[in-house]
Write a protein that holds these residues in place. Structure first.
Motif, PDB file in Angstrom:
ATOM      1  N   TRP A   1       0.038  -1.532   0.164  1.00 49.89           N
ATOM      2  CA  TRP A   1       0.338  -0.030   0.358  1.00 49.89           C
ATOM      3  C   TRP A   1       0.948   1.112   0.227  1.00 49.89           C
ATOM      4  O   TRP A   1       0.363   1.795  -1.020  1.00 49.89           O
ATOM      5  N   TRP A   2       1.536   1.228   0.929  1.00 45.63           N
ATOM      6  CA  TRP A   2       2.445   2.934   1.349  1.00 45.63           C
ATOM      7  C   TRP A   2       3.128   2.891  -0.146  1.00 45.63           C
ATOM      8  O   TRP A   2       3.402   4.001  -0.684  1.00 45.63           O
ATOM      9  N   THR A   3       4.432   2.297  -0.590  1.00 45.83           N
ATOM     10  CA  THR A   3       4.681   1.674  -1.788  1.00 45.83           C
ATOM     11  C   THR A   3       4.122   2.371  -2.866  1.00 45.83           C
ATOM     12  O   THR A   3       4.456   2.629  -3.287  1.00 45.83           O
TER      13      THR A   3
END
Length: 96
Positions: A35-37
Motif C-alpha cells: 500500500w504505502w510503496t
C-alpha cells in the motif's frame, strides 16, 4: 496556489490507483509493492506523467482536479517510467 482537502484526497486516490496498477504490471502480483510503496510510486508517477503529458500536450485537461481515466493513465505511465528509471539506476548507475 493554496491546496484544499479535496485536491489532496484526489491526488492520493489517483496516486494509489496509478501506483497499484504500475506495481501489478511490473511485479505480476495483485498487491503490487504494498500500500504505502504503491502510494509513493503513484504520487511520483502522477507528477512525472502529468508533467510529460502537459509538455507534449497529450490528453489535454489534466490541470483540472478530478478523478478521471486520463489522470489514472497519466499516473500509471509516469509510475512505470519512474520504476524504469529506478531499475536503470540500480543496474547501471552504481559505480564499482
Amino acid at each position: 496556489m493554496l491546496l484544499n482537502w479535496s485536491q489532496i484526497i484526489v491526488w492520493l486516490i489517483i496516486g494509489l490507483l496509478g501506483g497499484t496498477l504500475a506495481g501489478i504490471a511490473v511485479r505480476w502480483q495483485r498487491e503490487g509493492f504494498g500500500w504505502w510503496t504503491n502510494l509513493g510510486i503513484g504520487l511520483i508517477g502522477a507528477l512525472v506523467g502529468g508533467f510529460l503529458f502537459r509538455l507534449f500536450n497529450i490528453l489535454p485537461g489534466l490541470e483540472t482536479i478530478s478523478i478521471s481515466l486520463r489522470d489514472v493513465v497519466s499516473a500509471v505511465v509516469g509510475s512505470i517510467l519512474f520504476l524504469g528509471a529506478l531499475w536503470l539506476y540500480g543496474r547501471y548507475g552504481k559505480t564499482p
